[in-house]
Write a protein that holds these residues in place. Structure first.
Motif, PDB file in Angstrom:
ATOM      1  N   GLY A  90       0.819  -1.212   0.000  1.00 17.92           N
ATOM      2  CA  GLY A  90       0.000   0.000   0.000  1.00 17.92           C
ATOM      3  C   GLY A  90       0.849   1.257   0.000  1.00 17.92           C
ATOM      4  O   GLY A  90       0.522   2.251  -0.679  1.00 17.92           O
ATOM      5  N   LEU A  91       1.956   1.222   0.739  1.00 17.30           N
ATOM      6  CA  LEU A  91       2.873   2.360   0.748  1.00 17.30           C
ATOM      7  C   LEU A  91       3.416   2.629  -0.646  1.00 17.30           C
ATOM      8  O   LEU A  91       3.497   3.787  -1.091  1.00 17.30           O
ATOM      9  N   ALA A 126      -2.357  10.388   2.841  1.00 21.31           N
ATOM     10  CA  ALA A 126      -2.788   8.998   2.969  1.00 21.31           C
ATOM     11  C   ALA A 126      -1.638   8.104   3.417  1.00 21.31           C
ATOM     12  O   ALA A 126      -1.852   7.110   4.113  1.00 21.31           O
ATOM     13  N   ILE A 127      -0.422   8.447   3.022  1.00 21.21           N
ATOM     14  CA  ILE A 127       0.748   7.645   3.419  1.00 21.21           C
ATOM     15  C   ILE A 127       0.884   7.602   4.939  1.00 21.21           C
ATOM     16  O   ILE A 127       1.120   6.544   5.528  1.00 21.21           O
ATOM     17  N   ASN A 164     -13.435   8.368  -1.873  1.00 20.23           N
ATOM     18  CA  ASN A 164     -12.179   8.711  -1.217  1.00 20.23           C
ATOM     19  C   ASN A 164     -12.452   9.043   0.238  1.00 20.23           C
ATOM     20  O   ASN A 164     -13.198   9.972   0.543  1.00 20.23           O
ATOM     21  N   PHE A 165     -11.865   8.288   1.146  1.00 19.16           N
ATOM     22  CA  PHE A 165     -12.115   8.485   2.562  1.00 19.16           C
ATOM     23  C   PHE A 165     -11.621   9.840   3.053  1.00 19.16           C
ATOM     24  O   PHE A 165     -12.209  10.440   3.930  1.00 19.16           O
ATOM     25  N   MET A 166     -10.513  10.317   2.493  1.00 21.13           N
ATOM     26  CA  MET A 166      -9.880  11.520   3.020  1.00 21.13           C
ATOM     27  C   MET A 166     -10.441  12.810   2.448  1.00 21.13           C
ATOM     28  O   MET A 166     -10.543  13.811   3.144  1.00 21.13           O
ATOM     29  N   GLU A 188      -7.312   0.525   4.312  1.00 24.90           N
ATOM     30  CA  GLU A 188      -8.439   0.852   3.435  1.00 24.90           C
ATOM     31  C   GLU A 188      -8.251   2.155   2.680  1.00 24.90           C
ATOM     32  O   GLU A 188      -8.881   2.370   1.650  1.00 24.90           O
ATOM     33  N   ILE A 189      -7.369   3.020   3.177  1.00 25.11           N
ATOM     34  CA  ILE A 189      -7.234   4.328   2.563  1.00 25.11           C
ATOM     35  C   ILE A 189      -6.623   4.261   1.160  1.00 25.11           C
ATOM     36  O   ILE A 189      -6.840   5.151   0.340  1.00 25.11           O
ATOM     37  N   TYR A 190      -5.849   3.211   0.875  1.00 23.53           N
ATOM     38  CA  TYR A 190      -5.277   3.138  -0.475  1.00 23.53           C
ATOM     39  C   TYR A 190      -6.153   2.329  -1.435  1.00 23.53           C
ATOM     40  O   TYR A 190      -5.889   2.312  -2.637  1.00 23.53           O
TER      41      TYR A 190
END
Length: 520
Positions: free
Chosen positions: A247-248, A269-270, A502-504, A280-282
């Motif tokens: 994910g990173l 997000a990182i 997009n969560f963010m 889940e963010i990615y």
């Protein structure tokens, strides 16, 4: 006829996905509330077993004290406490505390009958099954018991059923579960011996993107990991899904080679993904460009291969999948392998994702797409909606009238007739942000929306996060990721539902804030 033949398979496919997600959420829902026990057990194991950091026989379960063999904490916790806690939670999910009690008694018979073999698998079956059986029995005489005898009948019904189930578990189910557990152990050992374990990433990584990460990690891999820890003191299985490296790599690729909102939101997000452990963010980054699945699969396989090569592992589940949690649970002889597995998996997924993003960059720019906000606008345009049209939208209706309406937030909040924007027929004072486990993406989304509401000067509106399984049906407004909205709507059909990509940084958060400001 044409519409039916084309649309039906898609609907069936959506229904199958929702059913799989629901089953996976049920499995993980039994384990997630008890993760703290796994972590405590992991620390006890890491410090006090004979090969631990600070071996203590009376705690680690080796040696003797006063001529009596030490039992320690490690064995009883994993043999009794963890399976019973999982069974209790599983029973409670089916039939509240009454079901939990019967499920736990049923599971105790299996635990003792298995004679030391860890019965997490048995607990995940017997806990809910025991609860289901007492629920059905209670239905037989519901409303038929004479006043004053309810407690007597209920207690003895549960006690007699528990007695019978415990014997069934001890004599018949325990040998079966023990055989299954042993077979799984041998199968896994064979995969490791022939160096095929990295191929597991072909299944694990795509399943994660479909929001089955908790089901895979806590429903399947934890069972295998615990067995391996009992044999070797550490397990690679706790790292198959929890490794934050793939994910990173995806997020780093978007940071340098993404465009638009995707590139802008990737650095933030990182931090949340790598240090907070919220994988889940990615997922939306991959979902907007599915070819990136190749990158996460290759990255995941690289991480697994590295851990196999270095024989590294964790002593307990890393939950959430943060680099901090991973290092905290790393076996004392595995730091080099674990750290390398994270670095190399991030490098591989990052390089592959970067190449794929570069290859499609011109096409994405020419199409005006390539990021989540543009993709949303493009989708709305294809569905024939006018962004400036003021409609009643989703709020004000208990259920969406059309598919387009379901995917819209409020239909529109533009100016109509010189007045204020669209208002809702139902006042919204409580907002629930729901996700699979109720701990990761929902907590993050709730925090973002809460801050936006606060900055808008709106008071009297609460924003909370919870799991979809814990929705009660009394919610007013529920916000979920679009892949989870169908499940949320089934649990709470009378609520207003908003889907985000997009969560963010979803534009729909601003629409929610604007709509609430209008109602106030």
């Amino acid at each position: 006829m044409t519409t039916t033949s084309v649309g039906a398979p898609a609907k069936d496919s959506e229904g199958a996905r929702v059913r799989i997600q629901r089953f996976g959420a049920f499995l993980s829902g039994m384990v997630m509330p008890n993760i703290a026990i796994f972590i405590a057990w992991g620390f006890i194991t890491a410090f006090f077993i004979q090969t631990g950091w600070t071996p203590v026989g009376i705690l680690g379960g080796f040696g003797t004290t006063g001529g009596v063999a030490n039992i320690g904490l490690v064995g009883p916790i994993i043999t009794y406490l963890i399976p019973l806690a999982i069974a209790f939670q599983g029973g409670r999910m089916v039939y509240d505390v009454r079901g939990a009690v019967v499920g736990a008694v049923f599971t105790m018979g299996v635990i003792v009958g298995a004679n030391g073999t860890t019965m997490i698998l048995g607990a995940m079956i017997c806990g809910p099954l025991g609860a289901y059986l007492i629920k059905q029995i209670d239905k037989l005489w519901d409303g038929k018991i004479r006043p004053g005898f309810e407690m007597l009948v209920n207690n003895y019904a549960a006690g007699i059923l528990g007695f019978g189930l415990a014997l069934i578990g001890f004599f018949w189910l325990a040998p079966l579960f023990k055989l299954i557990a042993t077979g799984l152990g041998h199968a896994v050992e064979a995969l490791i011996n022939v160096h095929l374990l990295p191929l597991a990433s072909i299944i694990i990584e795509p399943a994660k993107i479909l929001f089955l990460n908790n089901a895979i990690n806590h429903g399947v891999l934890d069972q295998l990991g615990v067995q391996q820890v009992q044999q070797t003191g550490k397990s690679i299985f706790f790292l198959l899904e929890a490794n934050p490296g793939p994910g990173l790599g995806i997020l780093l690729a978007f940071t340098f080679f993404g465009i638009g909102a995707s590139r802008a939101s990737a650095p933030g997000a990182i931090i949340i993904q790598f240090f907070g452990g919220i994988h889940e963010i990615y997922f939306p980054f991959v979902l907007q460009k599915p070819i990136l699945l190749i990158a996460v699969i290759l990255g995941g396989a690289t991480g697994v291969g590295t851990n196999v090569a270095f024989n590294s592992g964790l002593v307990a589940p890393a939950s959430p999948g943060s680099i901090i949690a991973v290092l905290a649970q790393t076996s004392r002889d595995s730091y080099v392998g674990v750290i390398l597995s994270v670095i190399l998996s991030a490098a591989v997924s990052g390089v592959v994702a970067s190449l794929l993003l570069i290859a499609s960059r011109k096409r994405d720019l020419a199409a005006g797409g390539g990021d989540m906000a543009d993709a949303l606008a493009k989708m709305q345009g294809m569905k024939g909606r006018d962004a400036n049209a003021a409609t009643t939208g989703l709020l004000g209706n208990n259920a969406p009238a059309t598919e387009s309406e379901a995917e819209s937030t409020f239909g529109g909040t533009g100016v109509a007739g010189g007045g204020a924007g669209a208002t809702t027929a139902t006042r919204i004072d409580n907002i629930v942000f729901a996700c699979d486990a109720g701990m990761g993406s929902s907590a993050m989304g709730a925090s973002v929306l809460r801050n936006k509401i606060k900055k808008a000067g709106i008071e009297g509106v609460t924003v909370v996060n919870k799991s979809i399984a814990n929705l009660t049906g009394d919610e007013e407004l529920i916000i979920t990721h679009k892949d989870l909205t169908d499940r949320a709507r089934q649990k709470s059909p009378n609520a207003q539902h908003v889907s985000v990509d997009n969560f963010m940084n979803s534009p729909k958060y601003d629409e929610v804030v604007e709509e609430i400001s209008h109602q106030n």
